[in-house]
Design a protein around this motif. Structure first.
Motif, PDB file in Angstrom:
ATOM      1  N   GLY A   1       0.814  -1.200   0.000  1.00  0.00           N
ATOM      2  CA  GLY A   1       0.000   0.000   0.000  1.00  0.00           C
ATOM      3  C   GLY A   1       0.853   1.257   0.000  1.00  0.00           C
ATOM      4  N   THR A   2       0.229   2.370  -0.322  1.00  0.00           N
ATOM      5  CA  THR A   2       0.968   3.639  -0.376  1.00  0.00           C
ATOM      6  C   THR A   2       1.443   4.087   1.001  1.00  0.00           C
ATOM      7  N   GLU A   3       0.847   3.530   2.070  1.00  0.00           N
ATOM      8  CA  GLU A   3       1.240   3.942   3.418  1.00  0.00           C
ATOM      9  C   GLU A   3       2.667   3.546   3.751  1.00  0.00           C
ATOM     10  N   PHE A   4       3.195   2.517   3.087  1.00  0.00           N
ATOM     11  CA  PHE A   4       4.539   2.040   3.415  1.00  0.00           C
ATOM     12  C   PHE A   4       5.629   3.010   2.962  1.00  0.00           C
TER      13      PHE A   4
ATOM     14  N   PRO B   1       8.731   6.276   8.145  1.00  0.00           N
ATOM     15  CA  PRO B   1      10.039   5.598   8.091  1.00  0.00           C
ATOM     16  C   PRO B   1       9.996   4.141   8.542  1.00  0.00           C
ATOM     17  N   HIS B   2       9.295   3.862   9.649  1.00  0.00           N
ATOM     18  CA  HIS B   2       9.305   2.484  10.143  1.00  0.00           C
ATOM     19  C   HIS B   2       8.550   1.548   9.196  1.00  0.00           C
ATOM     20  N   LEU B   3       7.516   2.061   8.504  1.00  0.00           N
ATOM     21  CA  LEU B   3       6.823   1.233   7.525  1.00  0.00           C
ATOM     22  C   LEU B   3       7.690   0.982   6.298  1.00  0.00           C
ATOM     23  N   ASN B   4       8.480   1.977   5.926  1.00  0.00           N
ATOM     24  CA  ASN B   4       9.421   1.775   4.829  1.00  0.00           C
ATOM     25  C   ASN B   4      10.466   0.725   5.189  1.00  0.00           C
ATOM     26  N   LEU B   5      10.855   0.701   6.459  1.00  0.00           N
ATOM     27  CA  LEU B   5      11.788  -0.326   6.928  1.00  0.00           C
ATOM     28  C   LEU B   5      11.158  -1.714   6.876  1.00  0.00           C
ATOM     29  N   PHE B   6       9.889  -1.807   7.277  1.00  0.00           N
ATOM     30  CA  PHE B   6       9.173  -3.081   7.175  1.00  0.00           C
ATOM     31  C   PHE B   6       9.074  -3.538   5.718  1.00  0.00           C
ATOM     32  N   LYS B   7       8.838  -2.604   4.827  1.00  0.00           N
ATOM     33  CA  LYS B   7       8.712  -2.938   3.409  1.00  0.00           C
ATOM     34  C   LYS B   7      10.005  -3.555   2.876  1.00  0.00           C
ATOM     35  N   GLU B   8      11.128  -2.937   3.197  1.00  0.00           N
ATOM     36  CA  GLU B   8      12.407  -3.481   2.735  1.00  0.00           C
ATOM     37  C   GLU B   8      12.664  -4.862   3.327  1.00  0.00           C
ATOM     38  N   LEU B   9      12.243  -5.062   4.576  1.00  0.00           N
ATOM     39  CA  LEU B   9      12.433  -6.366   5.208  1.00  0.00           C
ATOM     40  C   LEU B   9      11.548  -7.421   4.555  1.00  0.00           C
ATOM     41  N   PHE B  10      10.295  -7.070   4.250  1.00  0.00           N
ATOM     42  CA  PHE B  10       9.394  -8.008   3.579  1.00  0.00           C
ATOM     43  C   PHE B  10       9.895  -8.358   2.183  1.00  0.00           C
TER      44      PHE B  10
ATOM     45  N   ASP C   1       2.647 -16.240 -11.043  1.00  0.00           N
ATOM     46  CA  ASP C   1       1.203 -16.451 -11.121  1.00  0.00           C
ATOM     47  C   ASP C   1       0.469 -16.122  -9.824  1.00  0.00           C
ATOM     48  N   HIS C   2       1.134 -15.500  -8.856  1.00  0.00           N
ATOM     49  CA  HIS C   2       0.423 -15.091  -7.643  1.00  0.00           C
ATOM     50  C   HIS C   2       1.053 -13.829  -7.072  1.00  0.00           C
ATOM     51  N   VAL C   3       0.313 -13.191  -6.160  1.00  0.00           N
ATOM     52  CA  VAL C   3       0.697 -11.892  -5.614  1.00  0.00           C
ATOM     53  C   VAL C   3       0.642 -11.949  -4.098  1.00  0.00           C
ATOM     54  N   PHE C   4       1.701 -11.497  -3.445  1.00  0.00           N
ATOM     55  CA  PHE C   4       1.699 -11.283  -2.000  1.00  0.00           C
ATOM     56  C   PHE C   4       1.343  -9.821  -1.754  1.00  0.00           C
ATOM     57  N   THR C   5       0.256  -9.578  -1.040  1.00  0.00           N
ATOM     58  CA  THR C   5      -0.168  -8.209  -0.763  1.00  0.00           C
ATOM     59  C   THR C   5       0.059  -7.894   0.712  1.00  0.00           C
ATOM     60  N   PHE C   6       0.554  -6.687   0.959  1.00  0.00           N
ATOM     61  CA  PHE C   6       0.774  -6.181   2.310  1.00  0.00           C
ATOM     62  C   PHE C   6       0.045  -4.841   2.405  1.00  0.00           C
TER      63      PHE C   6
ATOM     64  N   LYS D   1      -1.876  -2.196  11.596  1.00  0.00           N
ATOM     65  CA  LYS D   1      -1.436  -3.590  11.517  1.00  0.00           C
ATOM     66  C   LYS D   1      -1.248  -3.951  10.044  1.00  0.00           C
ATOM     67  N   VAL D   2      -0.309  -4.834   9.780  1.00  0.00           N
ATOM     68  CA  VAL D   2      -0.003  -5.260   8.417  1.00  0.00           C
ATOM     69  C   VAL D   2      -0.808  -6.523   8.107  1.00  0.00           C
ATOM     70  N   TRP D   3      -1.652  -6.426   7.079  1.00  0.00           N
ATOM     71  CA  TRP D   3      -2.491  -7.553   6.669  1.00  0.00           C
ATOM     72  C   TRP D   3      -1.828  -8.239   5.479  1.00  0.00           C
ATOM     73  N   PHE D   4      -1.574  -9.536   5.625  1.00  0.00           N
ATOM     74  CA  PHE D   4      -0.916 -10.325   4.577  1.00  0.00           C
ATOM     75  C   PHE D   4      -1.956 -11.202   3.890  1.00  0.00           C
ATOM     76  N   ARG D   5      -1.973 -11.135   2.543  1.00  0.00           N
ATOM     77  CA  ARG D   5      -2.853 -11.977   1.742  1.00  0.00           C
ATOM     78  C   ARG D   5      -2.084 -12.498   0.525  1.00  0.00           C
ATOM     79  N   ASN D   6      -2.543 -13.629  -0.001  1.00  0.00           N
ATOM     80  CA  ASN D   6      -1.924 -14.252  -1.164  1.00  0.00           C
ATOM     81  C   ASN D   6      -3.005 -14.508  -2.205  1.00  0.00           C
ATOM     82  N   TYR D   7      -2.842 -13.931  -3.408  1.00  0.00           N
ATOM     83  CA  TYR D   7      -3.845 -14.031  -4.465  1.00  0.00           C
ATOM     84  C   TYR D   7      -3.242 -14.670  -5.720  1.00  0.00           C
TER      85      TYR D   7
END
Length: 277
Positions: free
Chosen positions: A135-138, A142-151, A169-174, A180-186
């Motif tokens: 999402g655009t929030e990451f 700064p701390h969300l940008n850090l989480f993004k790089e870690l993911f 053929d699939h997408v990991f969405t954060f 809270k970070v919601w993880f889904r797999n499509y």
């Protein structure tokens, strides 16, 4: 996706076709603690299916100290670590660490749902590569940008990995909802038909970030985080308060009924004296 994760033409290839060189040799150690619940174990198995660059290991004893996970990762030739730690057979914490850079984050897992539980319609190839969507929030904090790089460093399969399939053929969405970070797999449906959820699901609540791998000082602490023990204690106090208020109301009702009965229960045959007019 990292810049070195690209296709390179190899002139020495026997068929003289475009070949993939495995440059970013990232490996992830997926491990859990002892006495972990069954849902977390199945979640680990689901993640190992979708992460061909991940390696599993036997259960870890917390009494040894978390820093020993770095030695296990070094023996397994891994640079990233995902460690599931169970507390009281109720709460599950997920540690994500980069032993090479010396950075680790702690998350409390909520709403864990495995693929076997959900039975969704989506389906994708085993060991295929995934697109990571954020999402655009990451990019705003700064701390969300850090989480993004870690993911990205953990969930992105290196291009040309020997165990990965040459398909996406699939997408990991954060996505960020309620801090809270919601993880889904499509699954990416063919012919632009949209997306279909595959699973698993989980919600990651940030707790702390350390400047070392399972060690070091705290560089970020979630101000909204409350420990599960604190929440359970608060719920228990609320239940006790409701029970106490209910008892007080019942006692007050009984007292009112007794006073009312005392006023209404009089003897009709009793003699009444009237003053003379």
């Amino acid at each position: 996706m990292p810049a070195d994760d690209i296709e390179i033409l190899d002139p020495n290839h026997p068929t003289k076709k475009r070949a993939l060189r495995w440059k970013r040799k990232t490996r992830v150690l997926v491990i859990c603690s002892r006495r972990v619940d069954y849902r977390s174990r199945h979640l680990m198995k689901n993640l190992l299916k979708f992460l061909p660059h991940a390696k599993g290991d036997s259960k870890f004893d917390r009494k040894k100290g978390l820093t020993e996970l770095n030695d296990i990762a070094e023996i397994k030739n891994c640079t990233k670590i995902m460690y599931f730690e169970s507390h009281k057979l109720k709460d599950v914490f997920l540690y994500m660490s980069d032993s090479k850079l010396g950075l680790s984050a702690v998350f409390l897992l909520h709403n864990i749902c495995t693929m076997e539980e959900l039975k969704l319609t989506g389906n994708c190839l085993k060991s295929s590569r995934a697109i990571l969507s954020f999402g655009t929030e990451f990019d705003e904090r700064p701390h969300l940008n850090l989480f993004k790089e870690l993911f990205v460093s953990i969930f992105s399969t290196p291009c040309g990995h020997p165990k990965s399939q040459p398909f996406i053929d699939h997408v990991f969405t954060f996505s960020l909802v309620d801090d809270k970070v919601w993880f889904r797999n499509y699954q990416i449906l063919p012919e632009g038909a949209g997306l279909a959820e595959v699973g698993p699901r989980m919600v990651l609540e940030p707790v702390k970030v350390f400047n070392g791998s399972f060690s070091g000082s705290v560089i970020y602490k979630n101000p909204l985080y409350r420990t599960p023990n604190t929440l359970r204690r608060f719920e228990k106090l609320q239940t006790q308060k409701k029970s106490h208020n209910r008892l007080v109301e019942q006692l007050a009702t009984r007292t009112k009924k007794k006073k009312r009965a005392a006023l209404l229960n009089f003897d009709p045959d009793a003699d009444f004296a009237f003053e003379d007019e």
